[in-house]
Design a protein around this motif. Sequence first.
Motif, PDB file in Angstrom:
ATOM      1  N   MET A 104       0.837  -1.177   0.000  1.00 31.04           N
ATOM      2  CA  MET A 104       0.000   0.000   0.000  1.00 31.04           C
ATOM      3  C   MET A 104       0.884   1.243   0.000  1.00 31.04           C
ATOM      4  N   SER A 105       0.476   2.222  -0.739  1.00 27.18           N
ATOM      5  CA  SER A 105       1.256   3.453  -0.799  1.00 27.18           C
ATOM      6  C   SER A 105       0.874   4.382   0.349  1.00 27.18           C
ATOM      7  N   ASN A 106       1.764   5.294   0.658  1.00 31.16           N
ATOM      8  CA  ASN A 106       1.500   6.260   1.722  1.00 31.16           C
ATOM      9  C   ASN A 106       0.339   7.178   1.373  1.00 31.16           C
ATOM     10  N   GLU A 107       0.015   7.298   0.103  1.00 30.07           N
ATOM     11  CA  GLU A 107      -1.062   8.181  -0.315  1.00 30.07           C
ATOM     12  C   GLU A 107      -2.430   7.702   0.150  1.00 30.07           C
ATOM     13  N   THR A 108      -2.561   6.436   0.475  1.00 34.37           N
ATOM     14  CA  THR A 108      -3.848   5.926   0.918  1.00 34.37           C
ATOM     15  C   THR A 108      -3.969   5.916   2.433  1.00 34.37           C
ATOM     16  N   LYS A 109      -2.991   6.455   3.128  1.00 33.80           N
ATOM     17  CA  LYS A 109      -2.992   6.481   4.586  1.00 33.80           C
ATOM     18  C   LYS A 109      -3.119   7.910   5.093  1.00 33.80           C
ATOM     19  N   VAL A 110      -3.853   8.074   6.189  1.00 35.35           N
ATOM     20  CA  VAL A 110      -4.035   9.388   6.805  1.00 35.35           C
ATOM     21  C   VAL A 110      -3.635   9.255   8.270  1.00 35.35           C
ATOM     22  N   SER A 111      -2.737  10.112   8.716  1.00 33.43           N
ATOM     23  CA  SER A 111      -2.268  10.019  10.101  1.00 33.43           C
ATOM     24  C   SER A 111      -3.325  10.557  11.068  1.00 33.43           C
ATOM     25  N   LEU A 112      -3.405   9.926  12.226  1.00 32.24           N
ATOM     26  CA  LEU A 112      -4.319  10.403  13.260  1.00 32.24           C
ATOM     27  C   LEU A 112      -3.874  11.767  13.771  1.00 32.24           C
ATOM     28  N   ALA A 113      -2.567  11.993  13.832  1.00 30.28           N
ATOM     29  CA  ALA A 113      -2.052  13.294  14.262  1.00 30.28           C
ATOM     30  C   ALA A 113      -2.506  14.389  13.300  1.00 30.28           C
ATOM     31  N   GLY A 114      -2.510  14.082  12.016  1.00 32.35           N
ATOM     32  CA  GLY A 114      -2.973  15.045  11.021  1.00 32.35           C
ATOM     33  C   GLY A 114      -4.443  15.378  11.198  1.00 32.35           C
ATOM     34  N   ILE A 115      -5.254  14.358  11.449  1.00 32.90           N
ATOM     35  CA  ILE A 115      -6.681  14.580  11.686  1.00 32.90           C
ATOM     36  C   ILE A 115      -6.857  15.420  12.945  1.00 32.90           C
ATOM     37  N   CYS A 116      -6.103  15.109  13.990  1.00 26.73           N
ATOM     38  CA  CYS A 116      -6.178  15.860  15.240  1.00 26.73           C
ATOM     39  C   CYS A 116      -5.811  17.328  15.007  1.00 26.73           C
ATOM     40  N   ASN A 117      -4.782  17.576  14.227  1.00 28.82           N
ATOM     41  CA  ASN A 117      -4.363  18.955  13.941  1.00 28.82           C
ATOM     42  C   ASN A 117      -5.437  19.724  13.174  1.00 28.82           C
ATOM     43  N   VAL A 118      -6.036  19.086  12.188  1.00 27.02           N
ATOM     44  CA  VAL A 118      -7.110  19.727  11.426  1.00 27.02           C
ATOM     45  C   VAL A 118      -8.286  20.042  12.343  1.00 27.02           C
ATOM     46  N   LEU A 119      -8.638  19.095  13.186  1.00 28.13           N
ATOM     47  CA  LEU A 119      -9.726  19.286  14.139  1.00 28.13           C
ATOM     48  C   LEU A 119      -9.426  20.453  15.074  1.00 28.13           C
ATOM     49  N   GLN A 120      -8.200  20.508  15.591  1.00 30.70           N
ATOM     50  CA  GLN A 120      -7.827  21.573  16.507  1.00 30.70           C
ATOM     51  C   GLN A 120      -7.834  22.932  15.817  1.00 30.70           C
ATOM     52  N   ASN A 121      -7.357  22.991  14.590  1.00 31.16           N
ATOM     53  CA  ASN A 121      -7.364  24.260  13.849  1.00 31.16           C
ATOM     54  C   ASN A 121      -8.786  24.757  13.608  1.00 31.16           C
ATOM     55  N   ALA A 122      -9.717  23.836  13.426  1.00 29.02           N
ATOM     56  CA  ALA A 122     -11.103  24.210  13.156  1.00 29.02           C
ATOM     57  C   ALA A 122     -11.869  24.546  14.430  1.00 29.02           C
TER      58      ALA A 122
ATOM     59  N   SER B 250     -14.148  -4.609  13.701  1.00 31.20           N
ATOM     60  CA  SER B 250     -14.039  -5.282  14.991  1.00 31.20           C
ATOM     61  C   SER B 250     -13.232  -4.419  15.961  1.00 31.20           C
ATOM     62  N   ALA B 251     -13.291  -4.736  17.227  1.00 28.89           N
ATOM     63  CA  ALA B 251     -12.539  -3.991  18.240  1.00 28.89           C
ATOM     64  C   ALA B 251     -11.040  -3.969  17.946  1.00 28.89           C
ATOM     65  N   PRO B 252     -10.434  -5.086  17.521  1.00 29.24           N
ATOM     66  CA  PRO B 252      -9.001  -5.039  17.220  1.00 29.24           C
ATOM     67  C   PRO B 252      -8.627  -4.049  16.115  1.00 29.24           C
ATOM     68  N   PHE B 253      -9.528  -3.813  15.165  1.00 30.95           N
ATOM     69  CA  PHE B 253      -9.248  -2.834  14.111  1.00 30.95           C
ATOM     70  C   PHE B 253      -8.947  -1.469  14.726  1.00 30.95           C
ATOM     71  N   TYR B 254      -9.793  -1.024  15.639  1.00 29.16           N
ATOM     72  CA  TYR B 254      -9.633   0.303  16.237  1.00 29.16           C
ATOM     73  C   TYR B 254      -8.387   0.369  17.117  1.00 29.16           C
ATOM     74  N   THR B 255      -8.120  -0.708  17.852  1.00 26.40           N
ATOM     75  CA  THR B 255      -6.926  -0.750  18.702  1.00 26.40           C
ATOM     76  C   THR B 255      -5.658  -0.681  17.853  1.00 26.40           C
ATOM     77  N   LYS B 256      -5.613  -1.455  16.792  1.00 27.59           N
ATOM     78  CA  LYS B 256      -4.435  -1.455  15.917  1.00 27.59           C
ATOM     79  C   LYS B 256      -4.260  -0.106  15.224  1.00 27.59           C
ATOM     80  N   ALA B 257      -5.341   0.478  14.752  1.00 31.56           N
ATOM     81  CA  ALA B 257      -5.255   1.781  14.080  1.00 31.56           C
ATOM     82  C   ALA B 257      -4.742   2.843  15.050  1.00 31.56           C
ATOM     83  N   TRP B 258      -5.215   2.818  16.278  1.00 28.00           N
ATOM     84  CA  TRP B 258      -4.769   3.791  17.287  1.00 28.00           C
ATOM     85  C   TRP B 258      -3.277   3.621  17.557  1.00 28.00           C
ATOM     86  N   LYS B 259      -2.842   2.382  17.717  1.00 28.75           N
ATOM     87  CA  LYS B 259      -1.430   2.118  18.019  1.00 28.75           C
ATOM     88  C   LYS B 259      -0.508   2.478  16.854  1.00 28.75           C
TER      89      LYS B 259
END
Length: 78
Positions: free
Chosen positions: A1-19, A47-56
Amino acid sequence: MSNETKVSLAGICNVLQNAKKYEDPDRAFKVLWDGWRAQGLRHKTHSAPFYTKAWKRGWLFLKDANDFLRYIGKIKVE
């Protein structure tokens, strides 16, 4: 998978904070994440493991990031 299909949680957090300019952006993000997770588990989106893995690992695939952003757009955290 390329990096273009991934979005960082930190990036989402920054956008949320700016807004929204939360006093505690990490807490606000965690509350929103937990709500999105609970909704996803109720609707059997993932499933629950999906969210745990994505967070980690700190990122979501674009499709899931867009779903999370749609969820955030519907929710207000004060």
